[in-house]
Design a protein around this motif. Structure first.
Motif: not given
Lengths: 145, 406
Positions: A10, A78, A80-81, A83-84
């Motif tokens: 994150r 998402t 955002l890396e 948060f998957e």
């Protein structure tokens, strides 16, 4: 309860000379917001100088940690890396009680994704993530004992 | 520069490249394809071009920075489309397609240039890379958003839309009218990525959520594609294949508030109101003169914002305003007749501007509106230098300037 599936990939806040006071306070479980010593206006995100009075005499002061949900989203897909594995999760723009238009972004915790509504009262809680970073988060006010 | 009258500026040629979800050609080649088509329509050659203007930013977070591959700037195009008479170029950023058109308009109005080429090219890389915000250090605008899993393009605009719905009691069912209308228009637009692919209200309401309240059908689809326009004088437009469209009002403005990664509804409203006021201050035209509007809809919510800011309806009224057939091609205010960005694909300004010109020229086939004289195009988002332009079939006298101080 932190949002589920925290991952070391994150994004981690990287304080700089202007924002360090915010994250330093958060590390001590305090919500502190930048304030102009001259005109007493609050700023978040922090600014280089107070726009109306151009003062650079700015310092971080503790705030009450209470506010209202101004805007609220539920992230299902998402970009955002890290948060998957956490979807769906809620994030909100919180308007703090100290000043109209003083906003912070946080996840909404201690409630199900999508449960909290615009206008609802919330209160800051602190969450230590996998990197040891303390993140200010917000929970429904009545859920905080 | 006060001596001498300003020259009137027109759009005399328009062109799209092929637009598809993925194309094998780098977008540098697509920009040249679009530019050549626009020049052909204008009846001009590459050597007639003496100015280049564009909005160069890559179309998404995490993009590479190779000119001609990830974005197409004046650097690539001045080499790939070499004019022997080039003498002016401008890259406008923050900005958008119309902002760069306005830079070109000024160059022609003041006599610096005769013919300015303006383009926008967008790339959709294969794989998951589009718009991805990577882990690691969250800095700059992402410092206060990315640690919370937001701040990417979808969530930053889903935030103010959530407030719009909550504040005014609008419903997603109402937005269905807008998105279904866009896709109906795109279905009869051979240049659109969603050509011949209309959707129903049920499709819209059943679509997969991306960042609630946005479903996948509230977000324009990333594509490979380009669009270009030729700006010139009325005199130079005599060589054009179709009647030129007059630039009869303009604004390029994006007053910043807070951080781009988290936009606020009220900030958007204030910034759009400032842009709209700037637009109407340049012209004698008013909202009631507008026959059709192509308002940016990279995310569906933007169109509500612009309908209200520009004075077509009051604050919080857009969701009701668009109902009852008003925005259809045969309605009172046909909206986004190209299909908009939601129907044509994410090529930024061309779906708004080129459509406005072609409607005035009467070339739009099944989606052609009846006898248009004044069309408004808006592109970009209001906190990041949006562009506003009124395109007209006939020249319209500008609003008299304020008197010079004595």
């Amino acid at each position: 309860m932190p949002i589920a599936g925290a991952s070391p990939r994150r994004p981690v806040p990287q304080p700089d000379g202007v924002s360090a006071g915010y994250w330093d306070a958060a590390y001590d479980a305090r919500l502190a917001i930048q304030r102009c010593a001259r005109c007493r206006r609050w700023y978040h995100p922090p600014v280089l100088a107070c726009p109306p009075c151009r003062s650079r005499d700015l310092a971080f002061e503790n705030v009450g940690g209470r506010g209202t949900i101004h805007q609220r989203v539920v992230v299902h897909h998402t970009k955002l890396e890290g948060f998957e594995a956490s979807t769906p999760y809620s994030a909100a723009t919180i308007e703090l009680d100290e000043q109209p238009g003083l906003y912070v972004v946080a996840n909404l915790v201690d409630c199900r994704a999508g449960e909290a509504e615009i206008g609802q009262r919330v209160r800051v809680v602190f969450e230590r993530d996998d990197h040891g970073v303390m993140l200010p988060q917000f929970a429904p006010d009545e859920a905080v004992s | 520069m006060r001596s001498g009258a300003l020259r009137r500026v027109v759009v005399s040629g328009t062109g799209y490249s092929r637009i598809a979800r993925h194309l094998d050609e780098p977008i540098g080649l697509l920009a040249v394809e679009a530019a050549q088509r626009a020049l052909d329509e204008a009846g001009l050659t590459v050597d007639d071009v003496d100015g280049l203007a564009n909005f160069p930013a890559a179309g998404h977070a995490g993009a590479g920075s190779v000119d001609g591959v990830d974005h197409v700037g004046t650097g690539y195009l001045s080499g790939a489309l070499p004019s022997r008479n080039l003498r002016w170029q401008a890259s406008v950023q923050p900005g958008d397609f119309i902002s760069s058109m306005i830079a070109g308009m000024h160059a022609i109005a003041t006599g610096t240039c005769e013919v300015v080429l303006v383009w926008r090219a967008m790339h959709n890389p294969r794989g998951r890379r589009y718009g991805q915000v990577t882990g690691g250090a969250a800095v700059g605008e992402y410092e206060f958003t990315a640690p919370y899993g937001v701040g990417d393009a979808v969530s930053r605009y889903a935030m103010p839309y959530s407030r719009y719905l909550g504040k005014y009691g609008a419903r997603r069912e109402q937005m269905a009218t807008f998105v279904v209308n866009n896709r109906r228009n795109a279905a009869v637009n051979p240049d659109a990525v969603f050509y011949q692919r209309p959707i129903t209200v049920e499709d819209y309401l059943g679509a997969r959520m991306i960042v609630e309240p946005f479903s996948i059908l509230d977000c324009d689809m990333p594509v490979d594609g380009a669009g270009a326009v030729v700006l010139t004088t009325e005199a130079n437009a005599r060589s054009a294949r179709y009647p030129a469209a007059h630039l009869s009002g303009h604004a390029t403005l994006g007053v910043a508030h807070g951080i781009p990664a988290n936009t606020i509804l009220e900030d958007h409203q204030q910034a759009a109101a400032q842009g709209a006021a700037a637009l109407w201050s340049t012209t004698t035209l008013t909202p009631s003169d507008v026959d059709s509007a192509n308002l940016y809809d990279g995310f569906s919510y933007f169109t509500y914002l612009y309908l209200e800011a520009l004075g077509f309806c009051g604050e919080g009224e857009a969701a009701d305003f668009i109902q009852g057939g008003r925005i259809a091609v045969d309605g009172k205010l046909p909206l986004n007749t190209s299909g908009g960005s939601l129907g044509m694909g994410r090529v930024h300004g061309p779906p708004q501007v080129i459509e406005s010109v072609r409607q005035l020229q009467g070339r739009c086939g099944e989606r052609q509106i009846v006898r248009p004289g004044v069309i408004l195009a808006v592109t970009g988002q209001p906190n990041y230098c949006a562009g506003y332009v009124l395109l007209t079939r006939e020249p319209v006298p500008p609003r008299p300037r304020r008197a010079e101080p004595a």
